[in-house]
Each structure stands twice: as structure tokens, then as C-alpha cells.
Scaffold this motif. Structure first.
Motif, PDB file in Angstrom:
ATOM      1  N   LEU A 145       4.108-105.402  -9.123  1.00 13.42           N
ATOM      2  CA  LEU A 145       2.791-105.633  -8.529  1.00 13.42           C
ATOM      3  C   LEU A 145       2.359-104.451  -7.678  1.00 13.42           C
ATOM      4  O   LEU A 145       1.183-104.058  -7.674  1.00 13.42           O
ATOM      5  N   LYS A 146       3.305-103.869  -6.959  1.00 12.98           N
ATOM      6  CA  LYS A 146       2.974-102.717  -6.114  1.00 12.98           C
ATOM      7  C   LYS A 146       2.535-101.526  -6.980  1.00 12.98           C
ATOM      8  O   LYS A 146       1.559-100.822  -6.668  1.00 12.98           O
ATOM      9  N   LYS A 170     -10.287 -94.539  -6.793  1.00 17.13           N
ATOM     10  CA  LYS A 170     -10.573 -93.292  -6.096  1.00 17.13           C
ATOM     11  C   LYS A 170     -11.183 -92.288  -7.055  1.00 17.13           C
ATOM     12  O   LYS A 170     -12.091 -91.516  -6.715  1.00 17.13           O
ATOM     13  N   SER A 171     -10.683 -92.255  -8.326  1.00 17.44           N
ATOM     14  CA  SER A 171     -11.177 -91.262  -9.290  1.00 17.44           C
ATOM     15  C   SER A 171     -12.625 -91.551  -9.678  1.00 17.44           C
ATOM     16  O   SER A 171     -13.391 -90.649  -9.971  1.00 17.44           O
ATOM     17  N   LYS A 172     -13.023 -92.803  -9.663  1.00 16.62           N
ATOM     18  CA  LYS A 172     -14.393 -93.161  -9.969  1.00 16.62           C
ATOM     19  C   LYS A 172     -15.339 -92.736  -8.870  1.00 16.62           C
ATOM     20  O   LYS A 172     -16.489 -92.387  -9.112  1.00 16.62           O
ATOM     21  N   TYR A 189      -1.797 -98.121  -8.976  1.00 16.84           N
ATOM     22  CA  TYR A 189      -2.540 -97.606 -10.118  1.00 16.84           C
ATOM     23  C   TYR A 189      -4.027 -97.921  -9.977  1.00 16.84           C
ATOM     24  O   TYR A 189      -4.899 -97.066 -10.212  1.00 16.84           O
ATOM     25  N   LEU A 190      -4.312 -99.187  -9.552  1.00 14.21           N
ATOM     26  CA  LEU A 190      -5.712 -99.571  -9.398  1.00 14.21           C
ATOM     27  C   LEU A 190      -6.372 -98.780  -8.277  1.00 14.21           C
ATOM     28  O   LEU A 190      -7.554 -98.403  -8.368  1.00 14.21           O
ATOM     29  N   THR A 191      -5.637 -98.510  -7.222  1.00 13.85           N
ATOM     30  CA  THR A 191      -6.186 -97.774  -6.094  1.00 13.85           C
ATOM     31  C   THR A 191      -6.564 -96.349  -6.542  1.00 13.85           C
ATOM     32  O   THR A 191      -7.628 -95.837  -6.214  1.00 13.85           O
TER      33      THR A 191
END
Length: 302
Positions: free
Chosen positions: A287-288, A299-301, A293-295
Motif C-alpha cells: 500500500l505504501k 506531482k508529474s501532472k 507511486y500515486l503521489t
């Protein structure tokens, strides 16, 4: 010879049936009366009673101390709550007030000799009561220290006791050609009368003169004998204490077996929980990683 004005004749100069417990040896003739007297040493009896009391108090007090409990459960004795300890203590108390049968004019108790029960359950001796009773009823001393099996009639003798004969005083009376014991007919065989029922069951007597119409039989077990028998049963190889020890040993073995099973169960639970925690740790780590990965993706968006 003459005793208290009564002329008597015996076949021997050694006379054993005149004064109970004493033998007279007639050595020569005498022109004047000879006074005969006897006395008992009361200090010896007092010493024996004190020895018994000291032993009783030592045992009773020891059991009391070992079985003492406390309100908060702290400081309790090693035998606290033990049923056998309470049972032995109760039996000891019963002896201090037990009625002892089988003696003339009985039954008798220790209290007649001045043995008193104190508030804490121990015993104490009142020498004044002992002296007064000894002078008035010396037979009480026999009931405490000496077994008895006798009759009050020389023509009636005891041949044997039965295995179920109980201590007591029994009245023999004549009814026709038969004899009764406490009102129950006895059976006759080879000049021996046998009791077949009641507390006297198995008692066998011989009556040398059938003109005798009544007699009394006294079969007494002294208090010391009764105490000895009870303590022997308690301390015997298969007695109460030994049986209690075996029960406790068996319980300890059961506890050891239960502890082994509990240890095995705890080991299995520990292994299972370790595996579950390891799986949970892997899931949390996944989960971490997903969160990281989602964070980064967000950020890249931006």
C-alpha cells in the motif's frame, strides 16, 4: 481367713479374686487383724495427662497454623482450604469430648479429669478437678488409659470377642434355661453362650454356675487406644494422608500435562500470528508503494 468379719476359704494361700487388681500372699497365721491399704500416685497420672495435652496442642496448633487463611489471600498457610487438614483437626476435637463406654458407672469423658478445651481449641488441665474426680471416681482414669474386658461375677468369664463386638456395658440375665444379653437370647454350644446380634454380636461367654441369674460384662477401649487407632489409620500406608498425597501427585502430573499442551498451543498461536503479521507487513508495504507511486504521478501532472 476373715476379711471385715466375713469368714472365707480358698484352696491356695495365693489369693487373686478378693481385691480386684491385687494378689494376697498369706504367709502365716495371725492373732490380730492386719490392715491392708493401697494408694495411687496422682502426680504420675497428672504427668501422663500433661504429656497427652502437650502432644495434642502441638499437633492441633501445627495444623491450625498451616491451614490458616487470610482475607486478601496473602500469607495463607500451605494447607489453607485443605479438606483433610480440617477433617483431622475435627477428629482431634472429637476426642476431647468423646464419651468412653464399657466401664463401670460410665460413660466417662476427659473433662471429668479436669481436661478443658480453651477458646483457641487447645487443651489445658485443671489439677483440682483431677484430684476431686480421682478420689471420687478412680475408674475414670482407667477409661482414659487402660483397656478393660471383665465381668462383675466370678462365675461368668469371657471366652472371646467377635470382629463386630463393640465396646460397651452389657447386662446378662437368665430366662428359663437360657441367658439373655441386653434382653436378646444367646445361643448355647459346648457350654459357651454366644451373642448373635446388636453391639455385642460375636461375644462369647462361659457361665460355670448356671444358678447365676444376672451379671454385667464390661468391654472398654481406653481413650488412648481410640486415639492410637485413629492416628494409625490416618498415618497408615493406605491411610488418609497417603491417599491425599497420591491425589495431589496425580493433580500435579495433570497440571504438568496441561502446561505442556498449553505451551504447544501457545507455540502454534505464536507461529500463526507471526505469519499473519508478516502478511500484514507485506500488504502495508504494498500500500505504501502504491501511495508513493500515486503521489509521484500527481506531482508529474502538476
Amino acid at each position: 481367713f476373715t476379711v471385715d468379719g466375713i469368714s472365707m476359704t480358698r484352696s491356695s494361700n495365693t489369693i487373686q479374686d478378693l481385691f480386684k487388681g491385687y494378689t494376697l500372699n498369706l504367709l502365716t497365721t495371725n492373732s490380730s487383724a492386719v490392715n491392708i491399704s493401697s494408694s495411687q500416685n496422682l502426680s504420675t497420672i497428672e504427668g501422663l495427662l500433661n504429656n497427652f495435652i502437650d502432644s495434642y496442642n502441638l499437633i492441633y496448633g501445627g495444623i491450625q497454623a498451616m491451614s490458616m487463611g487470610s482475607a486478601d489471600g496473602q500469607g495463607s498457610g500451605p494447607l489453607s482450604g485443605d479438606s483433610l487438614a480440617r477433617q483431622i483437626q475435627r477428629k482431634l476435637r472429637e476426642f476431647s469430648s468423646k464419651s468412653i463406654s464399657g466401664y463401670e458407672d460410665g460413660p466417662y469423658t476427659l473433662s471429668l479429669l479436669g481436661v478443658q478445651t480453651q477458646r483457641d481449641g487447645t487443651l489445658a488441665l485443671n489439677p483440682t478437678t483431677l484430684k476431686n474426680t480421682f478420689e471420687a471416681q478412680p475408674k475414670v482414669v482407667d477409661a482414659v488409659f487402660k483397656n478393660q474386658l471383665t465381668t462383675d461375677t466370678a462365675e461368668v468369664s469371657i471366652n472371646a470377642l467377635g470382629t463386630s463386638t463393640k465396646p460397651g456395658s452389657y447386662a446378662i440375665t437368665k430366662s428359663g434355661d437360657n441367658y439373655l444379653i441386653d434382653g436378646v437370647a444367646m445361643t448355647l454350644s459346648d457350654s459357651v453362650y454366644t451373642s448373635g446380634s446388636g453391639d455385642s454380636s460375636g461375644l462369647k461367654i462361659k457361665i460355670s454356675d448356671t444358678s447365676i441369674s444376672s451379671a454385667n460384662i464390661y468391654y472398654g477401649k481406653s481413650l488412648m487406644t481410640l486415639v492410637d487407632e485413629e492416628l494409625t489409620n490416618i498415618l497408615a500406608f493406605d491411610g488418609d494422608i497417603q491417599n491425599r498425597l497420591q491425589t495431589l501427585s496425580s493433580s500435579l502430573k495433570d497440571l504438568a500435562d496441561q502446561k505442556t499442551l498449553l505451551d504447544e498451543r501457545m507455540a502454534k498461536l505464536q507461529q500463526r500470528y507471526a505469519m499473519q503479521y508478516a502478511s500484514m507487513e507485506t500488504a502495508v508495504a504494498g500500500l505504501k508503494d502504491t501511495g508513493d507511486y500515486l503521489t509521484e504521478m500527481l506531482k508529474s501532472k502538476d
